[in-house]
Each structure stands twice: as structure tokens, then as C-alpha cells.
Motif scaffolding. Sequence first.
Motif, PDB file in Angstrom:
ATOM      1  N   GLU A   1     -31.923  45.043  56.572  1.00 43.92           N
ATOM      2  CA  GLU A   1     -32.895  45.108  55.473  1.00 43.92           C
ATOM      3  C   GLU A   1     -32.287  44.731  54.131  1.00 43.92           C
ATOM      4  OE1 GLU A   1     -33.923  49.211  54.300  1.00 43.92           O
ATOM      5  OE2 GLU A   1     -32.469  49.850  55.819  1.00 43.92           O
ATOM      6  N   PHE A   2     -30.969  44.787  54.016  1.00 41.25           N
ATOM      7  CA  PHE A   2     -30.330  44.468  52.747  1.00 41.25           C
ATOM      8  C   PHE A   2     -30.069  42.964  52.595  1.00 41.25           C
ATOM      9  CE2 PHE A   2     -28.978  48.758  53.999  1.00 41.25           C
ATOM     10  CZ  PHE A   2     -29.544  49.485  52.958  1.00 41.25           C
ATOM     11  N   ILE A   3     -30.075  42.230  53.706  1.00 40.74           N
ATOM     12  CA  ILE A   3     -29.798  40.791  53.669  1.00 40.74           C
ATOM     13  C   ILE A   3     -31.063  39.972  53.905  1.00 40.74           C
ATOM     14  CG2 ILE A   3     -28.537  38.932  54.849  1.00 40.74           C
ATOM     15  CD1 ILE A   3     -26.294  40.922  55.421  1.00 40.74           C
ATOM     16  N   ALA A   4     -31.928  40.424  54.800  1.00 38.41           N
ATOM     17  CA  ALA A   4     -33.105  39.636  55.179  1.00 38.41           C
ATOM     18  C   ALA A   4     -34.203  39.710  54.121  1.00 38.41           C
ATOM     19  CB  ALA A   4     -33.641  40.140  56.514  1.00 38.41           C
ATOM     20  N   GLY A   5     -35.051  38.696  54.153  1.00 39.25           N
ATOM     21  CA  GLY A   5     -36.265  38.725  53.352  1.00 39.25           C
ATOM     22  C   GLY A   5     -36.094  38.372  51.893  1.00 39.25           C
ATOM     23  N   LYS A   6     -34.980  37.794  51.540  1.00 46.31           N
ATOM     24  CA  LYS A   6     -34.736  37.447  50.134  1.00 46.31           C
ATOM     25  C   LYS A   6     -34.742  35.926  49.991  1.00 46.31           C
ATOM     26  CE  LYS A   6     -32.076  41.651  49.458  1.00 46.31           C
ATOM     27  NZ  LYS A   6     -33.288  42.323  48.956  1.00 46.31           N
TER      28      LYS A   6
ATOM     29  N   LYS B   1     -35.583  36.338  42.038  1.00 46.66           N
ATOM     30  CA  LYS B   1     -36.237  37.387  41.250  1.00 46.66           C
ATOM     31  C   LYS B   1     -37.060  38.236  42.210  1.00 46.66           C
ATOM     32  CE  LYS B   1     -38.693  38.017  36.871  1.00 46.66           C
ATOM     33  NZ  LYS B   1     -37.527  38.564  36.157  1.00 46.66           N
ATOM     34  N   GLY B   2     -36.662  39.496  42.365  1.00 48.25           N
ATOM     35  CA  GLY B   2     -37.254  40.283  43.441  1.00 48.25           C
ATOM     36  C   GLY B   2     -36.863  39.638  44.755  1.00 48.25           C
ATOM     37  N   ASP B   3     -37.832  39.330  45.575  1.00 43.02           N
ATOM     38  CA  ASP B   3     -37.543  38.611  46.825  1.00 43.02           C
ATOM     39  C   ASP B   3     -37.957  37.148  46.755  1.00 43.02           C
ATOM     40  OD1 ASP B   3     -36.503  40.858  48.027  1.00 43.02           O
ATOM     41  OD2 ASP B   3     -38.415  41.489  48.892  1.00 43.02           O
ATOM     42  N   ASP B   4     -38.327  36.680  45.563  1.00 40.36           N
ATOM     43  CA  ASP B   4     -38.789  35.296  45.414  1.00 40.36           C
ATOM     44  C   ASP B   4     -37.650  34.378  44.988  1.00 40.36           C
ATOM     45  OD1 ASP B   4     -41.369  35.983  46.075  1.00 40.36           O
ATOM     46  OD2 ASP B   4     -42.006  36.249  43.991  1.00 40.36           O
ATOM     47  N   VAL B   5     -37.541  33.246  45.648  1.00 39.45           N
ATOM     48  CA  VAL B   5     -36.587  32.232  45.226  1.00 39.45           C
ATOM     49  C   VAL B   5     -37.205  31.399  44.127  1.00 39.45           C
ATOM     50  CG1 VAL B   5     -37.356  30.540  46.949  1.00 39.45           C
ATOM     51  CG2 VAL B   5     -35.054  30.377  46.006  1.00 39.45           C
ATOM     52  N   LEU B   6     -36.393  30.999  43.161  1.00 42.45           N
ATOM     53  CA  LEU B   6     -36.850  30.104  42.110  1.00 42.45           C
ATOM     54  C   LEU B   6     -36.254  28.719  42.334  1.00 42.45           C
ATOM     55  CD1 LEU B   6     -36.731  33.122  40.695  1.00 42.45           C
ATOM     56  CD2 LEU B   6     -37.332  31.781  38.676  1.00 42.45           C
ATOM     57  N   VAL B   7     -37.083  27.701  42.187  1.00 42.38           N
ATOM     58  CA  VAL B   7     -36.603  26.323  42.290  1.00 42.38           C
ATOM     59  C   VAL B   7     -36.547  25.729  40.897  1.00 42.38           C
ATOM     60  CG1 VAL B   7     -37.457  25.991  44.626  1.00 42.38           C
ATOM     61  CG2 VAL B   7     -38.932  25.418  42.694  1.00 42.38           C
ATOM     62  N   GLU B   8     -35.535  24.907  40.670  1.00 38.55           N
ATOM     63  CA  GLU B   8     -35.363  24.293  39.356  1.00 38.55           C
ATOM     64  C   GLU B   8     -36.242  23.054  39.236  1.00 38.55           C
ATOM     65  OE1 GLU B   8     -30.695  25.664  38.818  1.00 38.55           O
ATOM     66  OE2 GLU B   8     -31.216  23.557  39.199  1.00 38.55           O
ATOM     67  N   LEU B   9     -36.875  22.937  38.076  1.00 41.50           N
ATOM     68  CA  LEU B   9     -37.781  21.821  37.844  1.00 41.50           C
ATOM     69  C   LEU B   9     -37.643  21.388  36.393  1.00 41.50           C
ATOM     70  CD1 LEU B   9     -39.972  20.377  39.602  1.00 41.50           C
ATOM     71  CD2 LEU B   9     -41.664  21.864  38.510  1.00 41.50           C
ATOM     72  N   ASN B  10     -37.513  20.088  36.178  1.00 44.88           N
ATOM     73  CA  ASN B  10     -37.444  19.572  34.819  1.00 44.88           C
ATOM     74  C   ASN B  10     -38.760  19.883  34.095  1.00 44.88           C
ATOM     75  OD1 ASN B  10     -37.845  17.294  32.694  1.00 44.88           O
ATOM     76  ND2 ASN B  10     -35.663  17.241  33.179  1.00 44.88           N
TER      77      ASN B  10
END
Length: 741
Positions: free
Chosen positions: A705-710, A644-653
Motif C-alpha cells: 500500500e505504500f508503493i502501489a497506486g501512486k 501530488k497526492g496520488d496523481d502524476v503531473l505531466v510537464e507541458l509548455n
Amino acid sequence: MKIDRRSFLALTAGGTVGTALTPLPWKLTDDISIWSQNWPWTPVPPGGEATHVNSTCTLCPAACGITVRKIDQRAVKIEGMAGHPVNDGGICILGVSGLQLLYGPSRVKTPLKRVGDRGAGHWQPISWDQAVAEVAQKLGELREKGEGHTVAAICGSDRGTLPQLFSRLLTVYGSPNFFTLPTIHDTYAMTLGLMQGGNPQAGFDVENTDYLLSFGSGILEGWGAPVRMFRANSRWRSGYGKVVQVEARLSTTAAKADRWMPVNPGSEAALAMGLAHVILREKLYQRDFIKHHTEGFDEWQKGVLAGYAPDAVAAVSGVPAAEIEALAREFARARKPLAICGRGQGNTPGSLAESMAVHALNALVGNLQRPGGVWAMPEIEYIDWAEAEMDALAVAGLQQDRLDGAGSDGFPYAKYLPNRLVEAVNSGQGYPLQALLVSGANPCYSLADAAAVQKAIAAVPFVVSFSSFMDETAVNADLILPNHTNLERYEDVPTPLGLTRPIIGLSRPVVAPQFNTRHTGDVVIQIARAIGGTVGSAFPWPTYEACLQMTLAGAWGPLNRDGFWEVPGFQPADWAHAFETASGKFEFTNAAITSLALSEPIVLPGDEKAFPLLLMPFDSMRLTNGWIGNPPFMTKAVDDTVLKGDDVLVELNPQTASSLGLSQGQAAELQTPVGAARVRVNLFEGVRPGVVAMPTGLGHTAFDEFIAGKGVNYNMLAGPVADPASGLDAAWGIRAKLTKA
């Protein structure tokens, strides 16, 4: 069946509908036409005659056939090649996005020499003559000092002419330190070598199996050849077969399977042995095969019956004993059952004990060398170069130990252990590494504990990258000698691992090189000749293309015409001739196997009190996690529950999240014994309590810039665990903790 060069030449002398499997490529094509209008570097094809070129995609190990549509001299579309043995007209999301890598801004456009600090990104363009001369001079100086063994090369594979040129260069130069980045296929090769003999690769006849028991293999996440596996799954879904997915997380494969069997992470080997226990106890095994074609059965059976009763396995795996017993009966009674392993896309080797336990299930039901089972696939031995002359420096260098210990008494069956190479360099074990050549690999991103890998590479005085792209390893090099991309060069592609049809594919130039790049095969030949002496004379070919033509001999014409060549009428050897062990039979156990420290479960890094959670990676078809970066069009297809944006989401029960006071979308700090990162939380019932699941393929720091930082690179948080039996990295996760940011 041995396919040696004579057979290869004899066969080639006599022989010479696009179907998209998911709607995703078509949606992407539509999205591309809209979204790409805002990109200044997006190619705008001119008007002109349309032509098509058949080639082989090398962006992942699947080696699918592709047909590239051109307008005049510009490639404008990539499709799957109709009739190709791997993908027959289908194509994956990475393949269809390949033009972005050809025309994208992350290309290295000319040879570069570092002029600032390592990793600072300051480069000076240099000529190809200077680039080749500087590498040859450095290698020549080390060799003259008797330090040839301190040079290493890391390639993406050891199969095909290009990796073999690197291997040959190191051999005649005098270094034992040639490496590749291992996958589950390395573990499978070791398993088949120990239990069936010889040096075959495992082929899986998924087209004909009617019962697939998968121990975490992401058959819809890119395990094997993605298009092939999608097509096989469609067949199973149409009523031909059944899929049971053993996995700790509700992956796409698990969600689409006939049955998802949640298991405690890391207990897969114990579960496989528990299934074997039931098959043995109830005598459900294939008696004719066991009686006439196996060795060591009684001893192995005794150990399984004593140590893996369903109740005991249930306590370890979390799977009720009744379900273990029911699954074992169902598997054994299927007509063509097949058990496979290799978590996710199979990019990590995993433990040898797990691989051998799963393979033993196939042996128990006799589904080896038969339709729907596991086949021992021979290599097509078409690379038959003249033996190179070795001078005294080469002989002395090759007598040195490998830095990783592969092939030593500690790990006699391992070929390459890059995880141990990193440890050796950082700890100062053995001798110092003075020079490193990297081709077709991006170890600074792809290996576990990426920070430790970068530290090790920083300690090497002279690093040369042959990457086409400004990837994480190239950024940390001293010289970048950019290769053509796969759409600009020739390269042979041996049988894709896992396939049951022996073929050679040919990657062909679809367009002229876009920049001042050069085929790495040509550069290796030029470096060898510049070093001179026996090193130079080992490379008699004027160009790489000449080398390739001579090597492929009679197949060169058919390969150029069709894009691939297949061994006609190949069938696996029958049981009486299939096994190359000392007994001539399948061996459940033998002296070599009993000498190994087969150990389960693999203990993950980290103290349980300090790190009470388990962090596990998961793969996706929409994120490539190999040596290249994720093309932006693929990233666009990623769900906002992953990025979401440049933030990764981790799955958590939700249960775990509640205990930690975390809610959907909340920012958190994820810590492991290796590193820490800022993440966001995605509540997901499909992950077990106490587990944090994180996507792979994100978190690039290089390219463009299109691949990095995500997002975050999982390998910045993970650490390797050397399998005590194989030495390969057997880690399936790492201990972690999660706190509010």
C-alpha cells in the motif's frame, strides 16, 4: 588487455570518510526519524553493540560499496563504503533507503502457489520441497516431450554467477531462450563490437575528461553510477571541465550544465553527424590516430560530408547551423573531450545509429583508450565452470530458433530482444512458450507496453517468479520462490558498466534471512538436481555459496574482508593493441556495418493527426524505475510538481497548454496508441512546445500500500519500436494527445 581466469587467480594471489555528495540523504535521515514513527512495521533497534558490515548494493546496476551499521543482529543504517572504487563513501537516495526493502511489507515471506485466477492475489503457502518439486516436475515433463526449447528465463543481467546458473540450466536443459532486459550498455557493446572488435563493454573515464558532450544522458538523474557521476560533475563545476547537454527537455543535468542545447527530440544522431561534418570539413580531427589506427575513414567521411551539412542538420534538429559549427570546434579543440549517449538513466537501449554516430565523435578526436575518453573494458573471466555434458534432448532443443530472433540473420549482433519475445508470444509466431522463469527482473512493469507484456505472460501456462517482493510480475506468476534480499545473501557483482576500473564486488549477508526465503542460486541447483540426468550433473556444487567460493577461488578471502577486489594497475591497451577488428584498427565502416539498416530518425508509433503531441519520459534520482518499487522514503522526496497526492503531473509548455485550454494543476486525459491515463498538468517552460514529459518510476500496481497506486507507469502508455539495425527497443517516446478530463 584480457583478464582471463589465470590472470585473475594470479592477481588475487598477490593482492588482497564517508562523503555524502548531496544533502539529500541527510535530509532524508532526518525525515525518516520523524515520519517513520507512524509506521507500524518500522524497525525499532534495540540497545546493544554496534557493528559494521561491508557489502555491495545491488538495488541498481551501479554496484556501490556500502557499509551497514548494525545494533546486535539488526541493520539500522546504510552508508557508502569509504575507499570503494565506485562511490568512495558516497551513497544515493535509493541505497540509503534500502532498509525499507529489507524490513518492508512488500516482502514475499514464504514460497507461494497461486490458487485463484492469475493476478487475483490468492496464494497458498507451500513448503520449499513442494515448490522445488513442482518446478522440476513441470520442466521435466516438457523436456521428456521434446519441448525443452519452450522454456524461457528472464534475468536482470547475464553477468555474475547467479544469472550464469540460469543460463547454464537452460543450456543443459535444451532451451535457447535466455533473456535479460537490455539497456544502453547493450547498444554500446554492439557499437564497440562493430567498430573496435571483440566483446568489450564501454568504460567512460569521466574522472579525467575536461569536456563532456552528453546526448541526453542524465548524469544527475542516475546515468551510470549516480555517486560517481555526481562526484565527476562536482569536479567539472569546480572549474576542471565543461558540460554541454543536448536534450529536448530542461532536465536537472541540462539546468546544471555549462550549456543546454535544446534539440528536436529524436534528432540526436543527426546532430552528432552534423558535428562530425564540421570536424571533417575543417580537418579538426586527430590526424595521427586517423592515419595510423583507423580503417574506412575515407568512405565514411564522404558520406558524412555529403549528407550532414550544418544547414541540413539545423533543419532537422532545430539547432542553428552557427551553433552546430561552434560546438563542433569547441569539442574538437578540447584537451580531453568525451561524447556519451543514453537518454536519462540509460535504461532503454536506443538506436544503434545514434550510438555509433556519438562514438565516431570520440574516434575523430582520438580520445579512445586514453585518459578522459572511452575505454574498451574487458570482462574479468573468473567464471570458468567445467563444460557440461549435453544429452540428445539438450542438443535438439538448442537447435531450435530463439523466439526473439536475436542472433539470426535479421539481427545477427543482438543477444537478447525481450521486446520481440513479447510480440512473438502475443502474435503466435514461432512455437508457444510453455514455461517462464523470472529472476531479478520485473518485465510486467519495466518493458514498454506493459499491458502487452502482461498479456504475453498470461498466455504462458507456467510462470515462476524468484522475486523477493510481490511485484507486478510475481503477482502474475503461478509460483513465487522468494529470494533473499541483497542484505541477506551472497552474490558476486562484476565490474559495473561504464566504470574504468575492473573490479568484483561481493554482496554479503548483513543480517540473517528475515523470512522463509531461500537463495535463488540454491533453488536453481536444487531444481536441476531434481530434474536429474545430465541436467543435474551439470550442477555439482552442494550449495550456491560453495559454487561461489569455488568460482572466486583466491579472491574469496579478500572479497569477504574488503567487500570488493580490484585488478591492480589496470591500464587500457594502447592504440596499436586496442582494436580486435580484422584490420586491427578502429573501423568507421566495414562490411558488417554497411550490411545493417542503420536508420534515423526512429519513427514513433501513432498517427500524427490523431496524436499531435509527443510524449517523452524523464528520469529522476528520486524515483527508481528498475525491477524494484520506489521505497516510500524516496517517494516522500518527490516534488509536488511530479506527484501530488496520488496523481502524476505531466510537464507541458505553457504555449501548448494554452492551445489546449489547459492550466496549471488541471486534470486531463493523456492518450497514446497504447493506452490512456488520467494526469494533471504542470506548466513548464523547459519542455518544448508540442511535447508532454512524464516521469518514470511511478504507477506501480503491486508491492504494498505504500508503493502501489501512486501516479501512472509510463510503460503503460509507451510502445516499443524495434531498431531495424539491432532489433533493440529504440523508442524515445510515443505520439499522444491531451484533453481536458
